[in-house]
Enzyme design. Structure first.
Site, PDB file in Angstrom:
ATOM      1  N   ASP A 350      -0.682  -8.255  10.777  1.00 51.28           N
ATOM      2  CA  ASP A 350      -1.389  -8.207  12.068  1.00 51.28           C
ATOM      3  C   ASP A 350      -1.572  -9.637  12.590  1.00 51.28           C
ATOM      4  O   ASP A 350      -1.178 -10.597  11.942  1.00 51.28           O
ATOM      5  CB  ASP A 350      -2.723  -7.483  11.917  1.00 51.28           C
ATOM      6  N   HIS A 681       5.241  -4.417   5.942  1.00 45.90           N
ATOM      7  CA  HIS A 681       4.531  -4.155   7.199  1.00 45.90           C
ATOM      8  C   HIS A 681       4.216  -5.485   7.883  1.00 45.90           C
ATOM      9  O   HIS A 681       3.437  -6.289   7.367  1.00 45.90           O
ATOM     10  CB  HIS A 681       3.231  -3.408   6.871  1.00 45.90           C
ATOM     11  N   ASP A 729       8.819   0.735  -0.061  1.00 41.67           N
ATOM     12  CA  ASP A 729       9.274  -0.400   0.752  1.00 41.67           C
ATOM     13  C   ASP A 729       9.600   0.081   2.157  1.00 41.67           C
ATOM     14  O   ASP A 729      10.765   0.145   2.554  1.00 41.67           O
ATOM     15  CB  ASP A 729      10.499  -1.062   0.102  1.00 41.67           C
ATOM     16  N   GLU A 738       2.317  -4.445   2.804  1.00 42.88           N
ATOM     17  CA  GLU A 738       2.131  -5.467   3.832  1.00 42.88           C
ATOM     18  C   GLU A 738       2.433  -6.838   3.221  1.00 42.88           C
ATOM     19  O   GLU A 738       2.586  -6.972   1.999  1.00 42.88           O
ATOM     20  CB  GLU A 738       0.691  -5.406   4.377  1.00 42.88           C
TER      21      GLU A 738
HETATM   22  O1  9MR Z   1      -1.224  -3.084  11.033  1.00 43.30           O
HETATM   23  C1  9MR Z   1      -2.520  -3.016  10.447  1.00 43.30           C
HETATM   24  C2  9MR Z   1      -2.516  -3.715   9.140  1.00 43.30           C
HETATM   25  O2  9MR Z   1      -2.230  -5.069   9.343  1.00 43.30           O
HETATM   26  C3  9MR Z   1      -3.829  -3.517   8.431  1.00 43.30           C
HETATM   27  O3  9MR Z   1      -3.755  -3.996   7.107  1.00 43.30           O
HETATM   28  C4  9MR Z   1      -4.221  -2.065   8.403  1.00 43.30           C
HETATM   29  C5  9MR Z   1      -5.594  -1.850   7.818  1.00 43.30           C
HETATM   30  O4  9MR Z   1      -6.572  -2.540   8.457  1.00 43.30           O
HETATM   31  O5  9MR Z   1      -4.184  -1.510   9.670  1.00 43.30           O
HETATM   32  C6  9MR Z   1      -2.922  -1.600  10.305  1.00 43.30           C
HETATM   33  O6  9MR Z   1      -3.004  -1.097  11.562  1.00 43.30           O
HETATM   34  C7  9MR Z   1      -2.931   0.284  11.694  1.00 43.30           C
HETATM   35  C8  9MR Z   1      -4.292   0.860  11.928  1.00 43.30           C
HETATM   36  O7  9MR Z   1      -5.175   0.628  10.869  1.00 43.30           O
HETATM   37  C9  9MR Z   1      -4.196   2.326  12.194  1.00 43.30           C
HETATM   38  N1  9MR Z   1      -3.251   2.614  13.218  1.00 43.30           N
HETATM   39  C10 9MR Z   1      -1.953   2.066  13.010  1.00 43.30           C
HETATM   40  C11 9MR Z   1      -2.043   0.598  12.868  1.00 43.30           C
HETATM   41  C12 9MR Z   1      -0.668  -0.016  12.795  1.00 43.30           C
HETATM   42  O8  9MR Z   1       0.077   0.498  11.729  1.00 43.30           O
HETATM   43  O1  9MR Z   2      -6.342  -7.081   1.418  1.00 44.97           O
HETATM   44  C1  9MR Z   2      -7.311  -6.240   2.007  1.00 44.97           C
HETATM   45  C2  9MR Z   2      -7.700  -5.180   1.004  1.00 44.97           C
HETATM   46  O2  9MR Z   2      -8.341  -5.764  -0.097  1.00 44.97           O
HETATM   47  C3  9MR Z   2      -8.582  -4.150   1.663  1.00 44.97           C
HETATM   48  O3  9MR Z   2      -8.784  -3.085   0.768  1.00 44.97           O
HETATM   49  C4  9MR Z   2      -7.940  -3.640   2.944  1.00 44.97           C
HETATM   50  C5  9MR Z   2      -8.778  -2.633   3.678  1.00 44.97           C
HETATM   51  O4  9MR Z   2      -9.940  -3.177   4.137  1.00 44.97           O
HETATM   52  O5  9MR Z   2      -7.690  -4.723   3.815  1.00 44.97           O
HETATM   53  C6  9MR Z   2      -6.777  -5.633   3.283  1.00 44.97           C
HETATM   54  O6  9MR Z   2      -6.586  -6.659   4.185  1.00 44.97           O
HETATM   55  C7  9MR Z   2      -5.878  -6.366   5.363  1.00 44.97           C
HETATM   56  C8  9MR Z   2      -6.795  -6.683   6.513  1.00 44.97           C
HETATM   57  O7  9MR Z   2      -7.857  -5.779   6.542  1.00 44.97           O
HETATM   58  C9  9MR Z   2      -6.092  -6.741   7.842  1.00 44.97           C
HETATM   59  N1  9MR Z   2      -4.942  -7.588   7.777  1.00 44.97           N
HETATM   60  C10 9MR Z   2      -4.027  -7.196   6.755  1.00 44.97           C
HETATM   61  C11 9MR Z   2      -4.657  -7.255   5.395  1.00 44.97           C
HETATM   62  C12 9MR Z   2      -3.663  -6.921   4.301  1.00 44.97           C
HETATM   63  O8  9MR Z   2      -3.301  -5.583   4.300  1.00 44.97           O
END
Ligand code: 9MR
Ligand code: 9MR
Length: 872
Positions: A350, A681, A729, A738
């Site tokens: 993100d 991701h 993957d 991610e």
């Molecule tokens: O793309 C987002 C990712 O970077 C985060 O780790 C994740 C959890 O916070 O959320 C992803 O975004 C998704 C969102 O939570 C729900 N709708 C789809 C988004 C894109 O895949």
């Molecule tokens: O790395 C984070 C993980 O420990 C948490 O369980 C998760 C949900 O809160 O979020 C992960 O971090 C994401 C962040 O919320 C949004 N950017 C992407 C991060 C990696 O997935």
């Protein structure tokens, strides 16, 4: 009938009706109903599990009220698609019939288009239901035939285009039809699992075999030409909890001949090929660090440095359509000022920038550098020096890893609340988009408003900790910057003590991750440790000593540390960074590190795949690969502290898991190993969705197996998985696959350690003893005398002694040696008359130095011609 013939027949019967079905507006179902037991394709359509996995864009915050998912849209959006609520990862089968149903209401009332479409450009539409929504609940039900196959389509409720401001609410969203997802069978290749990158000649060499056999099996190691170069029999290990597989293990450590293209053959099956070499990981160190440059915000990425496919304009500098990050407001009601928070790294896939995650990632890069000052195998840090990385700052006389870390430090400093404002000195928890965006999306194309979220104690202490590290490590290169860091660290620490319990909200997760944390005793401990190490001041020592974390066992079996738990980070630094901590106390701290390392060793010996992680689902969390690495880092640190080879070998073996010795037979690092992850991701590296977008660069680490399956794609595909199999993957699986800065920082640290081990041969006993005494010390200067004794059995003929100062100490004058300094590193060479040190003999030399702040402890490591001496 096989599922595929069933699908074909249904397709033929329905072909004629397909044309009718493309828009469902008002149309009655024209053909056979979807059976009542047809599989559901929507996750959490009744919102009983809250908002996730639903996302929105162009709207206010998404929330669930009385079981309805509701949000607002401002007045005057031009098009239906200017605002939306949706879900990705919806599986559509060509020719299959589906019923889309939902309840909707809108106040004061407006049109809603429910669209099934491709979730990324060109957004090809498959079906649209047009509804006029009003204040009374309307139940909508439409049936259609999917015109094409899409394993990961998007259902989006387009709710823009209204002149008036609106509130929209949805419930009972359902899409039934098609077929249940076929059971997913990952292609795991040959049953013999090795580190596909390879093995260090003198290091441990273990492999895992998946087999029904319970009796030992014969194995052969084959050269690239097919010759058997070693053979033996394997050890039955029974059913491995983490994978659910019956396994055996092979130990071929005794074979030490370098070469390429070896395979291990067991029961007629050959492993993926691998090398035996002492330079396996040299390139990985640079690749893992290059990820950070590719993630930089606020600067154009130069394709000449890292490849044309990664070139892009600067993101988030306030150039349209970007709305940030040069002048960012707070979320409504949070503050009345705006900040320039440009720069830093995008957190992950993100475009958010989060202080606690930026903090741990920056810490790890700085620590990878700081390690080179006291770890014998790091050879003085040459491999992390200037012009070792492909960054724009190369050639500026500053180690490139410090240049890269500074990109984030500058951002973290900008997140501090300015003097004169409420909560001055505290640090905003994060800055990110108001709403989630879709994939792919290049940073410079992100149209979302950016917002500062409230300050938190955790973020404030993260800044205090890494700014304190900055305050000592940059001192030899940029005194003014280091001073700025120290001032910011002190201010932040004081502000955190004044506001010790301001926690980030666990529900503040729209448009960015929450990164919530409601226990900051560990952050307090870590910050006090770093401030103590940098300043030597008693107040910080008092605080760290009083912390319950100082004496607790802080090394969790499932992950020694991470963005939410940083006590072990403080403990490791107290053990490794030179300080004037009383000797008995330092010994106790170090013993706690080796005790933890012993437990991680026991854990990896216990696992058939050789990784230092328990085999339980609870251990396989979001980002589990970083937990594996951080546990390996404890082993590596124990080796740096003790020079006991069992810890190095544990660390080297633990790393095998990441590069293919695992149930999926896959390397989790892009570009490394025969079968490697590549579809992580990411909005920036979204090749799987858009061929014009690149894959993540070589050296990008995937999050890894996550038994909690916290994204809908993984939840649907992997339901019931054994922990080590809970990974795919695929770009849709953000909870298993991610990329993230805190994961790649762990990889960079590990890669640097592994590369430093060379052949990983026997560790020789020291053959020199150094006494390093700083006996004159005054406010701005000191005198140090060094005596080196040859404790070996052969004469030394010509010597070069090396150590590193803690902060900005600078040699001004020396005698009885030729002394040179680069950064903090001092090299003292013999003069013609004292080149020889006979066995049992010794030489002495001395120096005067200047310093402007902080402690000046013994350096922790002094090497003689590259080998560590004992130090007293
Ligand atoms: O793309 C987002 C990712 O970077 C985060 O780790 C994740 C959890 O916070 O959320 C992803 O975004 C998704 C969102 O939570 C729900 N709708 C789809 C988004 C894109 O895949
Ligand atoms: O790395 C984070 C993980 O420990 C948490 O369980 C998760 C949900 O809160 O979020 C992960 O971090 C994401 C962040 O919320 C949004 N950017 C992407 C991060 C990696 O997935």
């Amino acid at each position: 009938m096989t599922p595929s013939t069933r699908r074909r027949r249904r397709h033929a019967a329905l072909a004629a009706a397909t044309a009718l079905a493309l828009t469902g507006a008002g149309a009655a179902p024209a053909y056979a109903e979807v059976p009542p037991d047809a599989p559901e394709q929507i996750s959490n359509g009744d919102f009983s599990a809250g908002v996730s996995p639903w996302f929105s864009y162009g709207t206010g915050q998404l929330g669930v009220t009385d079981g309805w998912l509701c949000t607002t849209v401002a007045a005057g959006t031009a098009n239906p698609w200017d605002a939306g609520i949706g879900q990705d990862g919806v599986r559509l089968l060509a020719g299959a019939e589906y019923t889309l149903s939902f309840d909707v209401r809108a106040t004061p009332g407006a049109g809603v288009k429910a669209v099934l479409q491709q979730g990324s450009a060109p957004y090809t539409g498959y079906f649209t239901a047009d509804v006029a929504a009003g204040t009374t609940v309307q139940h909508v039900e439409r049936t259609f035939t999917a015109p094409t196959e899409n394993p990961s389509a998007q259902l989006i409720f387009q709710i823009g285009g209204s002149a008036a401001a609106q509130t929209f609410c949805l419930d009972n969203v359902s899409l039934r039809g098609g077929e249940p997802a076929p059971p997913y069978e990952p292609d795991t290749g040959p049953p013999v699992r090795v580190n596909q990158v390879g093995y260090l000649p003198g290091g441990p060499k273990h492999a895992t075999v998946v087999t029904e056999a319970t009796e030992p099996l014969a194995w052969q190691l084959r050269s690239a030409a097919g010759a058997v170069v070693a053979a033996g029999s394997s050890t039955p290990r029974g059913v491995d909890a983490a994978s659910g597989e019956n396994t055996q293990t092979v130990d071929f450590s005794a074979f030490r001949t370098p070469g390429t293209g070896y395979t291990l053959v067991v029961d007629g099956a050959a492993s993926h090929p691998f090398d035996i070499s002492g330079t396996l990981y040299d390139g990985l160190r640079a690749d893992a660090l290059q990820f950070f440059y590719a993630q930089r915000s606020g600067t154009p990425i130069d394709g000449d440095l890292i490849g044309a496919e990664y070139a892009r304009p600067a993101g988030h500098l306030g150039v349209a359509p970007n709305k940030g990050d040069t002048d960012v407001p707070c979320q409504p009601g949070v503050c009345d000022y705006r900040l320039d928070v440009r720069g830093g790294w995008y957190d992950a896939g993100d475009h958010g920038k989060y202080v606690v995650n930026g903090g741990i990632a920056t810490y790890q890069l700085l620590n990878a550098f700081e390690r080179t000052k006291t770890a014998e195998t790091a050879d003085g840090g040459a491999a992390l020096g200037d012009s070792t990385l492909r960054v724009p700052e190369r050639g500026n006389q500053v180690p490139d890893i410090l240049d890269e870390a500074r990109w984030e430090l500058d951002f973290l400093l900008r997140m501090q609340v300015p003097a004169g404002k409420p909560l001055a000195g505290m640090v905003h928890h994060k800055i990110h988009d108001q709403n989630w965006t879709g994939l792919p999306l290049a940073p410079q194309d992100d149209p979302q408003p950016r917002e500062l979220h409230p300050p938190s104690t955790a973020a404030t202490l993260n800044l205090a900790a890494v700014a304190a590290q900055c305050g000592r490590l940059y001192a030899p290169y940029d005194a003014a910057f280091a001073k700025r860091c120290r001032d910011a660290a002190r201010t932040a620490y004081a502000a955190a003590k004044a506001h010790p319990a301001i926690y980030a909200s666990p529900t503040d997760g729209n448009g960015g991750g929450a990164y919530d944390d409601s226990d900051v005793t560990d952050e307090f401990y870590w910050a006090a440790v770093e401030l103590y190490l940098t300043t030597g001041e008693k107040a910080y020592l008092t605080d760290l000593t009083a912390s319950p974390r100082h004496t607790a066992d802080v090394f969790d079996a499932a992950g020694a540390f991470g963005w939410q738990s940083v006590a072990a980070v403080g403990r490791l630094d107290l053990a490794t960074v030179p300080s004037n901590l009383p000797a008995a106390e330092k010994a106790r701290v170090r013993a706690s590190v080796t005790a933890a390392a012993d437990r991680y060793l026991a854990a990896l010996t216990d696992q058939a795949y050789g990784l230092p992680l328990p085999g339980t689902p609870a251990a396989y969390v979001w980002g589990s690969n970083s937990n594996v690495i951080n546990n390996v880092i404890v082993l590596a640190t124990a080796f740096d502290l003790t020079r006991n080879a069992k810890y190095r070998d544990g660390a080297v073996q633990g790393a095998d898991y990441l590069f293919g010795r695992n149930a999926l037979n896959m390397s989790y690092v892009t570009g490394w190993g025969e079968q490697h992850a590549r579809n992580q991701h990411s909005r920036i590296f979204a090749h799987q969705l858009d061929p014009a977008s690149p894959n993540p660069p070589a050296g990008s680490l995937a999050g890894g197996p996550n038994a909690a399956l916290q994204d809908p794609f993984a939840a649907q595909l992997l339901a019931g998985c054994a922990p080590m199999f809970c990974y795919v993957d695929d770009i849709n699986s953000y909870a298993t696959n991610e990329v993230a800065i805190n994961w790649n920082s762990a990889l960079a640290w590990l890669a640097s350690f592994l590369a430093d081990q060379g052949d990983a041969g026997a560790v020789p006993a020291p053959s020199c003893a150094v006494s390093y005494t700083t006996h004159g010390s005054w406010p701005a200067g000191f005198t140090t005398q060094v005596t080196v004794r040859n404790t070996g059995s052969s004469a030394v003929n010509g010597w070069s002694l090396r150590w590193a100062f803690l902060t900005d100490q600078k040699v001004t004058h020396s005698w009885s040696a030729e002394v040179a300094q680069a950064g903090a590193t001092v090299t003292a060479k013999n003069l013609p008359w004292n080149a020889k040190i006979a066995p049992g003999g010794s030489i002495t030399f001395g120096l005067n130095g200047s310093t402007s702040f902080g402690p000046n402890p013994d350096p922790g490591l002094v090497t003689l011609n590259g080998r560590a001496c004992t130090l007293s």
